[in-house]
Each structure stands twice: as C-alpha cells, then as structure tokens.
Design a protein around this motif. Sequence first.
Motif, PDB file in Angstrom:
ATOM      1  N   GLY A   1      -1.020  26.475  28.024  1.00  0.00           N
ATOM      2  CA  GLY A   1      -1.637  25.180  28.311  1.00  0.00           C
ATOM      3  C   GLY A   1      -0.838  23.998  27.811  1.00  0.00           C
ATOM      4  O   GLY A   1       0.247  24.135  27.239  1.00  0.00           O
ATOM      5  N   ASN A   2      -1.409  22.806  28.055  1.00  0.00           N
ATOM      6  CA  ASN A   2      -0.718  21.559  27.740  1.00  0.00           C
ATOM      7  C   ASN A   2      -0.844  21.196  26.269  1.00  0.00           C
ATOM      8  O   ASN A   2      -1.854  21.489  25.628  1.00  0.00           O
ATOM      9  N   ALA A   3       0.208  20.492  25.780  1.00  0.00           N
ATOM     10  CA  ALA A   3       0.175  20.027  24.395  1.00  0.00           C
ATOM     11  C   ALA A   3      -0.608  18.725  24.287  1.00  0.00           C
ATOM     12  O   ALA A   3      -0.988  18.309  23.198  1.00  0.00           O
ATOM     13  N   GLY A   4      -0.810  18.055  25.428  1.00  0.00           N
ATOM     14  CA  GLY A   4      -1.526  16.778  25.409  1.00  0.00           C
ATOM     15  C   GLY A   4      -0.603  15.588  25.251  1.00  0.00           C
ATOM     16  O   GLY A   4      -1.039  14.467  25.013  1.00  0.00           O
ATOM     17  N   THR A   5       0.721  15.841  25.354  1.00  0.00           N
ATOM     18  CA  THR A   5       1.704  14.762  25.248  1.00  0.00           C
ATOM     19  C   THR A   5       2.612  14.781  26.473  1.00  0.00           C
ATOM     20  O   THR A   5       2.702  15.788  27.167  1.00  0.00           O
ATOM     21  N   ASP A   6       3.309  13.657  26.704  1.00  0.00           N
ATOM     22  CA  ASP A   6       4.312  13.589  27.773  1.00  0.00           C
ATOM     23  C   ASP A   6       5.696  13.529  27.137  1.00  0.00           C
ATOM     24  O   ASP A   6       5.862  12.969  26.055  1.00  0.00           O
ATOM     25  N   ASN A   7       6.711  14.085  27.824  1.00  0.00           N
ATOM     26  CA  ASN A   7       8.077  13.940  27.311  1.00  0.00           C
ATOM     27  C   ASN A   7       8.716  12.699  27.928  1.00  0.00           C
ATOM     28  O   ASN A   7       8.095  11.959  28.696  1.00  0.00           O
ATOM     29  N   VAL A   8       9.995  12.467  27.579  1.00  0.00           N
ATOM     30  CA  VAL A   8      10.728  11.285  28.038  1.00  0.00           C
ATOM     31  C   VAL A   8      10.817  11.233  29.560  1.00  0.00           C
ATOM     32  O   VAL A   8      10.952  10.177  30.158  1.00  0.00           O
ATOM     33  N   GLN A   9      10.718  12.389  30.215  1.00  0.00           N
ATOM     34  CA  GLN A   9      10.790  12.449  31.676  1.00  0.00           C
ATOM     35  C   GLN A   9       9.430  12.111  32.309  1.00  0.00           C
ATOM     36  O   GLN A   9       9.298  12.143  33.525  1.00  0.00           O
ATOM     37  N   GLY A  10       8.418  11.877  31.459  1.00  0.00           N
ATOM     38  CA  GLY A  10       7.089  11.589  31.974  1.00  0.00           C
ATOM     39  C   GLY A  10       6.342  12.842  32.409  1.00  0.00           C
ATOM     40  O   GLY A  10       5.327  12.773  33.101  1.00  0.00           O
ATOM     41  N   GLU A  11       6.840  14.014  31.987  1.00  0.00           N
ATOM     42  CA  GLU A  11       6.176  15.263  32.355  1.00  0.00           C
ATOM     43  C   GLU A  11       5.252  15.698  31.213  1.00  0.00           C
ATOM     44  O   GLU A  11       5.592  15.523  30.040  1.00  0.00           O
ATOM     45  N   ALA A  12       4.113  16.298  31.586  1.00  0.00           N
ATOM     46  CA  ALA A  12       3.193  16.802  30.559  1.00  0.00           C
ATOM     47  C   ALA A  12       3.865  17.950  29.826  1.00  0.00           C
ATOM     48  O   ALA A  12       4.332  18.901  30.435  1.00  0.00           O
ATOM     49  N   GLN A  13       3.906  17.843  28.495  1.00  0.00           N
ATOM     50  CA  GLN A  13       4.513  18.920  27.706  1.00  0.00           C
ATOM     51  C   GLN A  13       3.531  20.066  27.534  1.00  0.00           C
ATOM     52  O   GLN A  13       2.350  19.847  27.260  1.00  0.00           O
ATOM     53  N   LYS A  14       4.050  21.276  27.676  1.00  0.00           N
ATOM     54  CA  LYS A  14       3.256  22.466  27.383  1.00  0.00           C
ATOM     55  C   LYS A  14       3.356  22.738  25.876  1.00  0.00           C
ATOM     56  O   LYS A  14       4.351  22.372  25.241  1.00  0.00           O
ATOM     57  N   LYS A  15       2.365  23.437  25.342  1.00  0.00           N
ATOM     58  CA  LYS A  15       2.439  23.793  23.916  1.00  0.00           C
ATOM     59  C   LYS A  15       3.730  24.537  23.621  1.00  0.00           C
ATOM     60  O   LYS A  15       4.374  24.308  22.599  1.00  0.00           O
ATOM     61  N   LEU A  16       4.116  25.435  24.525  1.00  0.00           N
ATOM     62  CA  LEU A  16       5.332  26.227  24.264  1.00  0.00           C
ATOM     63  C   LEU A  16       6.609  25.394  24.413  1.00  0.00           C
ATOM     64  O   LEU A  16       7.629  25.738  23.809  1.00  0.00           O
TER      65      LEU A  16
ATOM     66  N   GLU B   1      16.012  18.075  26.173  1.00  0.00           N
ATOM     67  CA  GLU B   1      15.258  17.534  27.307  1.00  0.00           C
ATOM     68  C   GLU B   1      13.912  16.975  26.862  1.00  0.00           C
ATOM     69  O   GLU B   1      13.359  16.081  27.497  1.00  0.00           O
ATOM     70  N   GLU B   2      13.396  17.471  25.757  1.00  0.00           N
ATOM     71  CA  GLU B   2      12.069  17.050  25.301  1.00  0.00           C
ATOM     72  C   GLU B   2      12.097  15.827  24.379  1.00  0.00           C
ATOM     73  O   GLU B   2      11.042  15.382  23.930  1.00  0.00           O
ATOM     74  N   LEU B   3      13.295  15.333  24.030  1.00  0.00           N
ATOM     75  CA  LEU B   3      13.402  14.206  23.101  1.00  0.00           C
ATOM     76  C   LEU B   3      14.028  12.990  23.771  1.00  0.00           C
ATOM     77  O   LEU B   3      14.996  13.125  24.517  1.00  0.00           O
ATOM     78  N   ASP B   4      13.527  11.796  23.440  1.00  0.00           N
ATOM     79  CA  ASP B   4      14.080  10.574  24.020  1.00  0.00           C
ATOM     80  C   ASP B   4      15.537  10.372  23.615  1.00  0.00           C
ATOM     81  O   ASP B   4      16.383  10.036  24.424  1.00  0.00           O
ATOM     82  N   ASP B   5      15.802  10.563  22.316  1.00  0.00           N
ATOM     83  CA  ASP B   5      17.118  10.244  21.746  1.00  0.00           C
ATOM     84  C   ASP B   5      17.717  11.476  21.089  1.00  0.00           C
ATOM     85  O   ASP B   5      17.011  12.438  20.802  1.00  0.00           O
ATOM     86  N   PRO B   6      19.036  11.432  20.783  1.00  0.00           N
ATOM     87  CA  PRO B   6      19.644  12.551  20.067  1.00  0.00           C
ATOM     88  C   PRO B   6      18.945  12.787  18.739  1.00  0.00           C
ATOM     89  O   PRO B   6      18.392  11.861  18.147  1.00  0.00           O
ATOM     90  N   SER B   7      18.975  14.036  18.309  1.00  0.00           N
ATOM     91  CA  SER B   7      18.408  14.392  17.020  1.00  0.00           C
ATOM     92  C   SER B   7      19.559  14.553  16.039  1.00  0.00           C
ATOM     93  O   SER B   7      20.459  15.367  16.264  1.00  0.00           O
ATOM     94  N   TYR B   8      19.540  13.752  14.966  1.00  0.00           N
ATOM     95  CA  TYR B   8      20.646  13.774  14.022  1.00  0.00           C
ATOM     96  C   TYR B   8      20.393  14.808  12.924  1.00  0.00           C
ATOM     97  O   TYR B   8      19.251  15.179  12.666  1.00  0.00           O
TER      98      TYR B   8
END
Length: 332
Positions: free
Chosen positions: A52-67, A91-98
């Motif tokens: 199922g869904n995590a209840g959030t959207d990613n940077v692409q505007g897609e609903a994130q799944k829990k997994l 793909e799930e993050l707006d910016d690079p992760s340092y």
Amino acid sequence: MSRVTLTQFLIEQQRNQKMIPADLRLLIEVVARAVKTISVHVGKGAVAGLLGNAGTDNVQGEAQKKLDVVANEVLLHANEWGGHLAAMASEELDDPSYIPKTYPKGEYLLVFDPLDGSSNIDVNISVGTIFSVLRCPANMEPTEEAFLQTGRRQVAAGYAVYGPSTMLVLTVGTGTHGFTLDREFGSWVLTHGDIRIPEDTKEFAINASRSRFWEPPVQRYIAELQQGADGPRGQDFNMRWVASMVADVHRILARGGIFLYPLDEKNRPRGGHLRLLYEANPMAMVVEQAGGAASTGREPVLDLVPQGLHQRVPVILGSRHEVERVVAYHAE
Ligand code: F6P
Ligand code: MN
C-alpha cells in the motif's frame, strides 16, 4: 559443486582484469547487501504490513508506496558509512543525499531507483532496484551538477529483480553477469555469466494503451509487428508488458526482445516517461554490455548529456537489429 560468488567474481575482476579498484568493489558489495535486505522486505509482503501507499508523494509527484520508502532508506543507510561515496541520488529524493560529516567521503556517486515498478507491489508481481555508479569529477563538490554526466561515464550499473528468485544483474564494463540469491546461504551465486542478448527477436514490450499518442515511426514499427506473418515482416511477433522495467528488461536479457517507452504526445512535455539517471542509463549500459542496443529513437541513450537529476527520456532497448530498425524509421 564449486560456486563462484559475487565476492569471488569481484575480487577476480579487481585482480585479473584490473577493472575495479578496491573501493568500487566495496561499493558494489554494499549495494548487493542492501538489495538482499530489500528482497527480504519485498518477500514478506502483506505479512509485514508493507503493502500500500505511504501517504506521501515523491519529487515526481507520484504516490510513494511503503516499500518505496523502505527500499530508499535501506540503500541510503547501507551506503553512507563505508567511506566509498561522495554522495547519492535517488528517484525518491528531491536533492542529492550527502554523506554525514561523521563519516569519511569517497570518490564515487551512487544513483538509484530504489523500487522500480512499484505499482506492481500490491499485486505481487516482480519489482526491482536499479543502480548506477559514477565517479565524482575531481575538484568538484558532489552537488547536482556532479551527477550530470553521460551514461558512458558510468563505471558500474545493474539491477536486482525480486521475482520467483532474487537476481542481481551487474556490469562493470566487462560484459553483463547475473547472480542468483541463494536464500539459505545468503550469498550471490554467479548463475548467468556473460549474458548475450539475441540480435533478433519475435517479442516486443510496449504500453499499447498509449498507441494513439505515439509518433509516426513508432506507429509504423508496431503496426508492422502486429501485421505479423501477413505484413512486411513476414513473421508473427508476440507481446509482453509487465509494467516493471526491471522485469521487462530482465526477460529481454534472458531471451531477447525489444522494450519501448517512446516519446509520445502525452509525455512530450516531460521529455518522456523513464528517468535518464535512475532507469535509462543503467539499463542502457547493462543492455549494451550484453550486446544489445539502447536508443531514444534519435540517439544512443548513453550519449545524452543530462540536464537535470530527474530528467525523463524516451527509451527503446533490447535486441540490436530491432532497435536499429526503430532508429532507422525515426531517421526517415
Ligand atoms: O518506473 C517507471 C515504470 O514503472 C517502469 O518500471 C515501467 O516500465 C513503466 O513505468 C510502466 O509504465 P506504465 O504505467 O505506462 O505501464
Ligand atoms: Mn522505476
């Protein structure tokens, strides 16, 4: 029975082929370990309450799944402390992760689609993880700009497919090789050395529900395939579409085929559907290293100069002769 494990394979690549320095070997081992963890989570499915869904959207505007969220965190945490990375992009993050200041920094950039095909999670169909490794340019901070390198500069790429068995398919520029996860031993066993994609095929993969939006070269190509033995190709073609890029590409590596997510009237404003850095480039390297081809229809995927971290592009890949035909239709 003597079995070559991923560790042995990588050490031999390092020692004999001089293809991979020690820290790149460590990086690949860490990714492979993270992928094992993701495979356990994916395999538990509903039992772990992870569908199922995590209840959030990613940077692409897609609903994130829990997994999606779990897989992303597994990859980030596995890779932040080893000292082999300068930064990661997901793909799930707006910016690079340092890399946190408490850990040493390395010279590589890791790019990933943590859970590809995640619309298939809830229906228990194969999903996967795609990854790509670049070198951080010398004297450059690992900001977004550092990631904007052509796919030709990838030093390693691959994917895991969580299917009936879990497989890791990898290239470090010396062919494409497949490893199967031995779940009892927890080890990756080389089961598909030096994979070669047949140059010809009778199988194609495309989301045909979008056909009315396709450009003329794609309309023509698919129409000819559908006419089968009665048309100009003089033979029947079969169609498959899993809607998990990893699963579709994996089938093509195993027995040939052509995969198309072309530019169409609907996705044109975004430049295409699939992501250049997270999906198109790593898959193009895997496919080219297996003797196949990967194009946007107009140029090889690996020659594109990325304009942004989340750029989307058309992708046509697989059996060489079919990809060349589609490219020729675009040129006409
Ligand atoms: O990640 C994008 C993706 O889910 C791919 O895995 C897959 O090939 C494609 O999109 C499916 O697209 P569609 O929803 O149009 O079938
Ligand atoms: Mn994806």
